[in-house]
Write a protein that holds these residues in place. Structure first.
Motif, PDB file in Angstrom:
ATOM      1  N   VAL A  22      31.717 -68.156  69.605  1.00 60.32           N
ATOM      2  CA  VAL A  22      30.417 -67.826  69.014  1.00 60.32           C
ATOM      3  C   VAL A  22      30.146 -66.349  69.239  1.00 60.32           C
ATOM      4  O   VAL A  22      30.072 -65.874  70.374  1.00 60.32           O
ATOM      5  N   ARG A  23      29.987 -65.591  68.134  1.00 57.83           N
ATOM      6  CA  ARG A  23      29.806 -64.142  68.208  1.00 57.83           C
ATOM      7  C   ARG A  23      28.590 -63.727  67.404  1.00 57.83           C
ATOM      8  O   ARG A  23      28.126 -64.460  66.537  1.00 57.83           O
ATOM      9  N   LEU A  24      28.106 -62.529  67.707  1.00 51.05           N
ATOM     10  CA  LEU A  24      26.986 -61.988  66.954  1.00 51.05           C
ATOM     11  C   LEU A  24      27.476 -61.451  65.614  1.00 51.05           C
ATOM     12  O   LEU A  24      28.586 -60.916  65.512  1.00 51.05           O
ATOM     13  N   VAL A  25      26.641 -61.591  64.603  1.00 52.97           N
ATOM     14  CA  VAL A  25      26.994 -61.132  63.260  1.00 52.97           C
ATOM     15  C   VAL A  25      26.513 -59.700  63.078  1.00 52.97           C
ATOM     16  O   VAL A  25      25.318 -59.408  63.206  1.00 52.97           O
ATOM     17  N   SER A  26      27.444 -58.795  62.785  1.00 49.35           N
ATOM     18  CA  SER A  26      27.119 -57.400  62.500  1.00 49.35           C
ATOM     19  C   SER A  26      28.308 -56.798  61.767  1.00 49.35           C
ATOM     20  O   SER A  26      29.368 -57.417  61.663  1.00 49.35           O
TER      21      SER A  26
END
Length: 254
Positions: free
Chosen positions: A121-125
């Protein structure tokens, strides 16, 4: 098919601005492109309206970083990106979280490099994405290390819009947070830009004290859960930024 003359002239003006080491006045731009001042004035006004150039208080012009969004991951400062990239990888490896490299473009931050964390699970950017100054760790770094008079001019026109319920939208509260940021050496975004994300950031500083770029470490709030974890990430981010600053000072690359 004949080329569009106005577009060609506009591109010539952009090329002149891109080669300049400092903002350029309209008269000098007109001389360099071989056009009359009125025509150049209209072209410069159009570039400003489109967000590709800006005019400073003395009436001179310079490009903004918006052009980055036209090139897949391209950057106006390839030197600092190349210099920092290996250190960003190392920072990602020791934190397992997403790492960004950013620069300030007037009243916003632009990501010029990104390395995803190792968790599923990663941040979206994305590289080229812009973010506000007052709600992001990168932006707070830019503000905290800015000369006070320059910062106050910027804050006077900065819209302190809330992005989450935790965003700082009071000017005095933001000033106090910037003082704390400078004192500890890193900034904290505590769910202020995204509801479920915490982030820390630190400056890459030239020998003259100017911040040339900022780095950050970001993770979802369910993983970055307490003050100890935030402090640990902040110090790792700060230490990495200091190493990059030292290398930048030796090479002068930007």
């Amino acid at each position: 098919m004949k080329p569009t003359r106005t577009l060609l002239r506009g591109l010539e003006v952009m090329e002149v601005l891109s080669r300049a080491s400092e903002p350029v006045g309209p008269t000098r731009v007109a001389e360099l492109v071989g056009l009359d001042k009125a025509t150049v004035g209209r072209l410069l006004h159009t570039l400003c309206e489109a967000g590709y150039a800006r005019q400073n208080d003395s009436g001179a012009y310079q490009l903004t970083a918006k052009i980055m969004r036209l090139a897949s991951g391209a950057t106006l400062q390839p030197g600092i990106r190349e210099l920092a990239h290996g250190h960003l990888l190392a920072l990602r490896d020791v934190t397992s979280e997403t790492v960004h490299l950013g620069i300030r473009d007037d009243d916003q931050v632009i990501y010029i490099d990104k390395i995803d964390g190792t968790h599923p699970v990663r941040l979206v950017s994305a590289i080229g994405q812009t973010m506000p100054l007052h709600t992001t760790a990168l932006g707070k770094v830019a503000l905290a290390w800015m000369a006070v008079d320059e910062r106050e001019k910027l804050l006077a026109r900065l819209p302190l819009t809330a992005r989450t319920e935790f965003s700082i939208v009071d000017l005095d509260s933001l000033r106090a947070e910037l003082d704390r940021t400078r004192a500890r050496g890193y900034a904290i975004d505590d769910r202020e830009n995204e509801d479920h994300a915490r982030c820390v950031g630190a400056p890459i500083v030239a020998q003259d004290g100017e911040v040339v770029a900022m780095i950050s470490v970001s993770g979802p709030s369910y993983r970055v859960t307490d003050a100890d974890r935030v402090a640990d990430l902040g110090m790792k981010c700060r230490d990495t930024a200091a190493i990059i600053s030292g290398e930048f000072g030796r090479t002068g690359t930007i």
